[in-house]
Design a protein around this motif. Structure first.
Motif, PDB file in Angstrom:
ATOM      1  N   ASP A  64       0.766  -1.188   0.028  1.00  0.00           N
ATOM      2  CA  ASP A  64       0.015  -0.122   0.078  1.00  0.00           C
ATOM      3  C   ASP A  64       0.873   1.129  -0.068  1.00  0.00           C
ATOM      4  N   MET A  65       2.255   1.184  -0.272  1.00  0.00           N
ATOM      5  CA  MET A  65       3.026   2.090  -0.545  1.00  0.00           C
ATOM      6  C   MET A  65       4.182   1.789  -1.230  1.00  0.00           C
ATOM      7  N   VAL A  66       5.039   2.732  -1.967  1.00  0.00           N
ATOM      8  CA  VAL A  66       5.966   2.406  -2.743  1.00  0.00           C
ATOM      9  C   VAL A  66       7.337   3.284  -2.463  1.00  0.00           C
ATOM     10  N   LEU A  67       8.535   2.543  -2.147  1.00  0.00           N
ATOM     11  CA  LEU A  67       9.594   3.286  -1.646  1.00  0.00           C
ATOM     12  C   LEU A  67      10.568   3.256  -2.932  1.00  0.00           C
ATOM     13  N   GLY A  68      11.190   4.235  -3.542  1.00  0.00           N
ATOM     14  CA  GLY A  68      11.949   4.461  -4.537  1.00  0.00           C
ATOM     15  C   GLY A  68      13.246   4.722  -3.884  1.00  0.00           C
ATOM     16  N   PHE A  69      14.366   3.769  -4.079  1.00  0.00           N
ATOM     17  CA  PHE A  69      15.724   3.913  -3.558  1.00  0.00           C
ATOM     18  C   PHE A  69      16.727   3.752  -4.592  1.00  0.00           C
ATOM     19  N   GLY A  70      17.383   5.072  -5.029  1.00  0.00           N
ATOM     20  CA  GLY A  70      18.277   5.096  -6.064  1.00  0.00           C
ATOM     21  C   GLY A  70      18.329   6.320  -6.675  1.00  0.00           C
ATOM     22  N   GLY A  71      18.771   6.303  -7.880  1.00  0.00           N
ATOM     23  CA  GLY A  71      18.711   7.386  -8.747  1.00  0.00           C
ATOM     24  C   GLY A  71      17.277   7.791  -9.406  1.00  0.00           C
ATOM     25  N   GLY A  72      17.150   8.561 -10.493  1.00  0.00           N
ATOM     26  CA  GLY A  72      15.845   8.834 -11.000  1.00  0.00           C
ATOM     27  C   GLY A  72      15.354   7.964 -11.565  1.00  0.00           C
ATOM     28  N   SER A  73      15.992   6.782 -12.027  1.00  0.00           N
ATOM     29  CA  SER A  73      15.369   5.646 -12.560  1.00  0.00           C
ATOM     30  C   SER A  73      14.592   4.829 -11.581  1.00  0.00           C
ATOM     31  N   SER A  74      14.929   4.774 -10.409  1.00  0.00           N
ATOM     32  CA  SER A  74      14.419   3.996  -9.348  1.00  0.00           C
ATOM     33  C   SER A  74      13.104   4.671  -8.720  1.00  0.00           C
ATOM     34  N   ILE A  75      13.250   5.787  -8.611  1.00  0.00           N
ATOM     35  CA  ILE A  75      12.084   6.991  -8.085  1.00  0.00           C
ATOM     36  C   ILE A  75      11.185   7.210  -9.224  1.00  0.00           C
ATOM     37  N   ASP A  76      11.724   7.234 -10.487  1.00  0.00           N
ATOM     38  CA  ASP A  76      10.420   7.326 -11.573  1.00  0.00           C
ATOM     39  C   ASP A  76       9.695   6.131 -11.546  1.00  0.00           C
ATOM     40  N   VAL A 107      14.134   8.144  -1.982  1.00  0.00           N
ATOM     41  CA  VAL A 107      15.064   8.031  -1.362  1.00  0.00           C
ATOM     42  C   VAL A 107      16.107   8.187  -2.333  1.00  0.00           C
ATOM     43  N   PRO A 108      16.616   9.427  -2.624  1.00  0.00           N
ATOM     44  CA  PRO A 108      17.734   9.545  -3.858  1.00  0.00           C
ATOM     45  C   PRO A 108      19.133   9.348  -3.370  1.00  0.00           C
ATOM     46  N   THR A 109      19.902   8.688  -4.122  1.00  0.00           N
ATOM     47  CA  THR A 109      21.138   8.184  -3.854  1.00  0.00           C
ATOM     48  C   THR A 109      22.157   8.915  -4.837  1.00  0.00           C
ATOM     49  N   PRO A 112      -0.265  15.915 -10.600  1.00  0.00           N
ATOM     50  CA  PRO A 112      -0.099  16.347  -9.240  1.00  0.00           C
ATOM     51  C   PRO A 112      -0.132  15.036  -8.420  1.00  0.00           C
ATOM     52  N   GLU A 113      -0.841  14.061  -8.839  1.00  0.00           N
ATOM     53  CA  GLU A 113      -0.808  12.957  -7.815  1.00  0.00           C
ATOM     54  C   GLU A 113       0.425  12.145  -7.681  1.00  0.00           C
ATOM     55  N   LEU A 114       1.515  12.264  -8.494  1.00  0.00           N
ATOM     56  CA  LEU A 114       2.374  11.632  -8.609  1.00  0.00           C
ATOM     57  C   LEU A 114       3.749  12.144  -7.656  1.00  0.00           C
ATOM     58  N   PHE A 115       3.513  13.376  -7.049  1.00  0.00           N
ATOM     59  CA  PHE A 115       4.392  14.026  -5.976  1.00  0.00           C
ATOM     60  C   PHE A 115       4.656  12.702  -5.058  1.00  0.00           C
ATOM     61  N   ALA A 116       6.000  12.845  -4.574  1.00  0.00           N
ATOM     62  CA  ALA A 116       6.007  11.851  -3.388  1.00  0.00           C
ATOM     63  C   ALA A 116       5.499  12.424  -2.105  1.00  0.00           C
ATOM     64  N   ALA A 117       5.191  11.554  -1.286  1.00  0.00           N
ATOM     65  CA  ALA A 117       4.470  12.100   0.070  1.00  0.00           C
ATOM     66  C   ALA A 117       5.884  12.468   0.952  1.00  0.00           C
ATOM     67  N   TYR A 118       6.732  11.446   1.017  1.00  0.00           N
ATOM     68  CA  TYR A 118       8.096  11.930   1.804  1.00  0.00           C
ATOM     69  C   TYR A 118       9.137  11.894   0.867  1.00  0.00           C
ATOM     70  N   ALA A 119      10.311  12.698   1.205  1.00  0.00           N
ATOM     71  CA  ALA A 119      11.702  12.343   0.322  1.00  0.00           C
ATOM     72  C   ALA A 119      12.725  12.579   1.509  1.00  0.00           C
ATOM     73  N   PHE A 120      13.655  11.790   1.228  1.00  0.00           N
ATOM     74  CA  PHE A 120      14.756  12.088   2.279  1.00  0.00           C
ATOM     75  C   PHE A 120      16.181  12.052   1.695  1.00  0.00           C
ATOM     76  N   VAL A 121      16.544  13.496   1.469  1.00  0.00           N
ATOM     77  CA  VAL A 121      17.834  13.584   0.591  1.00  0.00           C
ATOM     78  C   VAL A 121      19.019  13.656   1.425  1.00  0.00           C
ATOM     79  N   ASP A 122      19.721  12.559   1.694  1.00  0.00           N
ATOM     80  CA  ASP A 122      20.766  12.138   2.506  1.00  0.00           C
ATOM     81  C   ASP A 122      22.189  12.140   1.588  1.00  0.00           C
ATOM     82  N   ALA A 123      22.884  13.153   1.785  1.00  0.00           N
ATOM     83  CA  ALA A 123      24.185  13.112   1.122  1.00  0.00           C
ATOM     84  C   ALA A 123      24.837  12.148   1.402  1.00  0.00           C
ATOM     85  N   GLU A 124      24.890  11.359   2.701  1.00  0.00           N
ATOM     86  CA  GLU A 124      25.843  10.256   3.323  1.00  0.00           C
ATOM     87  C   GLU A 124      25.588   9.090   2.152  1.00  0.00           C
TER      88      GLU A 124
END
Length: 387
Positions: free
Chosen positions: A89-101, A140-142, A170-182
């Motif tokens: 019931d939720m989707v988490l994209g981890f990686g570059g633009g390809s994963s999040i798109d 979660v962009p890497t 508009p419905e495709l905005f992420a609910a949360y984003a975590f921009v962690d440079a580490e």
């Protein structure tokens, strides 16, 4: 001065901020984690960490690692089917633009009928309205480049017709984003450069687009300024966390620019190149044509070119005609000034096909330029950029 400003994503920014994933109220009880097949994701412990943070927030998770560098319609449909079968019931994209798109696209298709191209509004898409609200997305962009964590866009390829198109709602905005440079410290130099210039061109195109707004202008010039100041350093010293954070900030700001303004046909042409060559990184495609492309409007909007030249160089005396030389010097310092289309398998004979693809499938981006480019000019850009 009339404009709209809508950015509903809650963005956590800063080193270590991914830990907040285990503290927030999650938007679901079972997440589908979306990544590429790169083994480093598992070896570095990222998957285990994500599963642990989700569990801390009371959610289960399943793992899908079938994302391609240029994600395709078939892959999205396969993953959406798995998402439904697993009861996510939720989707988490981890990686570059390809994963999040891909994560955003899965979120849409998992709860709506038909195939993905039913909802795409350009090319051969049917442009159907989204009936059911997509599943919540956590981004979660890497890498620092696409800004997709802060915009409502995805770029997906329809394999049968070689259409690599942007699609947004508009419905495709992420609910949360975590921009962690580490998470970005180990990105290789060349990919760092490709991604950084992708962010730069998002900001530059958004600044020259006729749909730019007073708010998008602020974000665009700040993004350009940060990249001019920090991109060379992060390419030369990828472990510099301060530089990584600055470039990550520039990327997210450029994503906001895409939300409030839009890309222009520089992206149409680059995406057409990628549609026929899956091995071609998007940032590399943009770099191959950018210098020739940005010559197109120097005399049409000299004030905006001067603004960008000042922001990119830090020199408040820079003029419109300085922009392309400043851009070239930045490319040179980052080691990406001589990328060759031929090294990625593109032949001169393909240029007309690429031109037609860009104009016919993605013509809407030409319509928001200061002076719409003709097909002849697009061919000229490709031919003059070919190596």
């Amino acid at each position: 001065m009339k404009h709209e400003f809508y950015i509903p994503t809650k963005i956590f920014f800063g080193r270590g901020c991914l830990d907040k994933l285990g503290e927030i109220k999650l938007p679901g009880k079972k997440a589908m984690i979306i990544t590429t097949s790169d083994q480093w994701i598992v070896e570095a412990g990222h998957l285990r960490r994500l599963e642990g943070l989700l569990k801390k927030g009371g959610a289960e998770s399943v793992f899908y690692n079938g994302v391609h560098p240029n994600p395709g319609k078939k892959q999205v449909e396969e993953a959406a089917r798995i998402c439904r079968e697993e009861g996510c019931d939720m989707v988490l994209g981890f990686g570059g633009g390809s994963s999040i798109d891909t994560a955003k696209s899965i979120a849409l298709l998992a709860v709506n009928e038909g195939d993905f191209w039913d909802y795409v509004a350009t090319g051969s898409g049917k442009g159907l309205k989204i009936k059911n609200r997509p599943l919540p997305v956590i981004a979660v962009p890497t890498t620092a480049g696409t800004g997709t964590e802060a915009d409502p866009w995805v770029v997906i390829t329809k394999e049968e017709t070689n259409e690599k198109l942007g699609f947004g709602a508009p419905e495709l905005f992420a609910a949360y984003a975590f921009v962690d440079a580490e998470l970005m410290l180990s990105v290789p130099q060349k990919l760092t450069a490709f991604q950084g210039f992708d962010a730069l061109f998002h900001a530059m195109e958004g600044y020259i687009a006729t749909v730019a707004t007073p708010i998008s202008d602020i974000f665009a010039l700040k993004s350009i300024s940060l990249l001019g100041k920090y991109l060379v350093e992060v390419c030369k010293n990828g472990k510099n966390i301060e530089a990584r954070e600055a470039v990550a900030m520039a990327s997210s700001l450029s994503g906001i620019v895409e939300s409030l303004s839009n890309c222009t046909s520089n992206h149409s042409i680059a995406q057409a190149m990628g549609a026929y060559h899956d091995n071609l990184p998007h940032g590399a495609a943009l770099l191959m044509i950018a210098n020739e492309y940005f010559k197109s409007f120097e005399t049409v909007i000299p004030e905006r070119y001067a603004d960008m030249a000042k922001a990119l160089s830090g020199n408040q005396e820079a003029a419109a005609e300085d922009l392309v030389p400043i851009l070239y010097e930045l490319e040179k310092e980052c080691g990406v000034e001589r990328l060759c289309m031929s090294e990625y398998g593109i032949t001169r004979e393909e240029l007309e096909k690429i031109c037609t693809n860009a104009v016919e499938y993605q013509g809407e981006l030409f319509e928001i330029e200061p002076q719409p480019l003709s097909k002849e000019r697009v061919m000229e850009i490709l031919e003059n950029s070919y190596r």
